[in-house]
Design an enzyme around this catalytic site. Structure first.
Site, mmCIF file in Angstrom:
data_model
loop_
_atom_site.group_PDB
_atom_site.id
_atom_site.type_symbol
_atom_site.label_atom_id
_atom_site.label_comp_id
_atom_site.label_asym_id
_atom_site.label_seq_id
_atom_site.Cartn_x
_atom_site.Cartn_y
_atom_site.Cartn_z
ATOM 1 N N CYS A 88 40.038 52.930 17.668
ATOM 2 C CA CYS A 88 41.610 52.304 18.587
ATOM 3 C C CYS A 88 41.572 51.490 17.768
ATOM 4 O O CYS A 88 41.199 50.091 17.935
ATOM 5 C CB CYS A 88 41.240 52.405 20.189
ATOM 6 S SG CYS A 88 42.464 51.939 21.273
ATOM 7 N N GLY A 89 42.375 51.155 17.166
ATOM 8 C CA GLY A 89 43.482 49.826 16.971
ATOM 9 C C GLY A 89 43.922 49.117 17.973
ATOM 10 O O GLY A 89 43.795 47.593 17.638
ATOM 11 N N ASN A 90 44.613 49.425 18.930
ATOM 12 C CA ASN A 90 44.327 48.445 19.803
ATOM 13 C C ASN A 90 43.613 47.830 20.502
ATOM 14 O O ASN A 90 43.331 46.507 20.898
ATOM 15 C CB ASN A 90 46.373 48.615 21.275
ATOM 16 C CG ASN A 90 47.316 48.742 20.345
ATOM 17 O OD1 ASN A 90 47.897 48.256 19.336
ATOM 18 N ND2 ASN A 90 48.207 49.383 20.370
ATOM 19 N N CYS A 221 49.917 52.503 20.745
ATOM 20 C CA CYS A 221 48.876 52.857 19.789
ATOM 21 C C CYS A 221 48.546 51.823 18.651
ATOM 22 O O CYS A 221 49.788 52.708 17.773
ATOM 23 C CB CYS A 221 48.702 54.444 19.756
ATOM 24 S SG CYS A 221 47.622 55.492 18.909
#
Length: 290
Positions: A88-90, A221
Site C-alpha cells: 500500500c503506497g499511501n 491509492c
C-alpha cells in the site's frame, strides 16, 4: 482492568489507516477484528490497518517473506475487509511518518512489506517512497455499468488495471466494483481510471479515481497512482517522467525512471502523510469486536 490497545489514526491524501504499534507481534489480527476496526460505524473507520511490527518477530507467518538483514520494521498491511494485502503506497508513507514521529526510524529508512523492501525519505510534510520497478503486463478491460474501458495490467507489488479514459472520471459510478477478467486477475485487482497526460512528461498533470480490491473506492491509492502514471506515460509515448496526480483526497507526484524489457525503472511516490489522533481501543471491544 486490562490495558487498552494503543492506536494512531493517520491518512495519506485521505486514504486513511489505523496504525497499531505491535513491536513484538503480540496482537492477534483476525480478519473479523480488522474488518470491525475499519468499519466506520462499529469501529474507528479506515481503509486499512497498518501493524507496526519487528520483521524478525513474524517467523512462522507464511504470508510474510523472510527478514532482510538490517531492516527492522515490517508493515503488516490489511485491507478494510480484513484480507491480507501485499503493498500500500499511501500506507507505507503513513507507516514511515509513524516510525519517524515515534523516534523508531527518524528521517525514514527501509521498511519491510509483503512486496519487498521499500525505502522512505521524509522531508518536512512530504514522504517519498522508492516503490521499485513496475512490471508491465498485457492489456485488459474494465467495465463500469455498460461502459468498457481498455486498460493495462501493472504490478506495483500488488495487481492493478490502469485505464486511461477520455471520459470524465468523476462521472463514473464506482459505488459498485467494476467488472474485470478474473482469468487475468485471479486474486482480484485495483482498478484506476485516469485522464490522459496534460502537459509534458516532466511536470504534466492527470486526474484519477480508483476502486481498491477489499476496500471499494478510496480517496486515493498510492500504488494505484504509480500504476496510473506508468499507464499514462506509455499511452503518451514516454517510458519515463515526473507527473502530478490529482485524486479526490489531494495531490501526489510520481517519478518514473526508464526501464528495460517488461518493466519500468525505479518509481518514486511523493506526497503528504498525516497523523491526526492517538488513543486506546477498549479491551472488551477488542476481545469481541463483532
Amino acid at each position: 482492568m486490562k490495558p487498552g490497545i494503543e492506536f494512531t489514526k493517520g491518512h495519506g491524501t485521505q486514504n486513511d489507516f489505523v496504525v497499531l504499534p505491535d513491536p513484538d507481534a503480540e496482537l492477534e489480527l483476525t480478519p473479523e477484528r480488522v474488518a470491525a476496526l475499519c468499519d466506520r460505524r462499529r469501529g474507528l473507520g479506515a481503509d486499512g490497518v497498518l501493524r507496526v511490527v519487528r520483521w524478525a518477530k513474524l517467523a512462522g507467518d507464511d504470508t510474510v517473506p523472510p527478514p532482510v538483514e538490517g531492516v527492522e520494521w515490517f508493515m503488516d498491511y490489511r485491507n478494510g475487509d480484513g484480507s491480507v494485502a501485499e503493498m500500500c503506497g499511501n500506507g507505507v508513507r503513513v507507516f514511515a511518518r509513524y516510525l519517524h514521529e515515534r523516534g523508531w526510524a527518524p528521517g525514514g529508512g527501509a521498511i519491510g512489506t509483503r512486496a519487498g523492501v521499500r525505502t522512505a525519505t521524509i522531508r518536512g510534510a512530504t514522504v517519498s517512497v522508492d516503490m521499485g520497478p513496475v512490471a508491465i503486463g498485457p492489456e485488459s478491460v474494465a467495465t463500469v455499468g455498460d461502459a468498457r474501458f481498455d486498460g493495462l495490467a501493472l504490478d506495483v507489488g500488488n495487481p492493478h488495471l490502469a485505464c486511461v479514459v477520455a471520459a470524465d472520471p468523476d462521472a463514473l459510478d464506482l459505488t459498485r466494483a467494476p467488472s474485470y477478467d478474473p482469468r487475468a486477475f485471479p486474486h482480484g485487482v485495483n482498478i484506476e481510471f485516469v485522464t490522459p497526460l496534460d502537459g509534458p512528461a516532466d511536470g504534466g498533470r492527470v486526474r484519477m479515481r480508483v476502486h481498491e480490491r477489499g476496500v471499494g473506492e478510496t480517496r486515493a491509492c498510492g500504488t494505484g497512482t504509480v500504476a496510473a502514471v506508468v499507464a499514462v506515460l506509455r499511452a503518451a509515448g514516454h517510458d519515463a517522467g515526473d507527473v502530478h496526480v490529482g485524486t479526490p483526497g489531494g495531490e501526489l507526484r510520481v517519478t518514473v525512471e526508464p526501464g528495460t524489457g517488461g518493466s519500468t525503472g525505479r518509481t518514486v511516490l511523493h506526497g503528504p502523510a498525516v497523523l491526526l489522533a492517538t488513543g486506546e481501543l477498549d479491551r472488551t471491544w477488542w476481545d469481541a469486536p463483532a
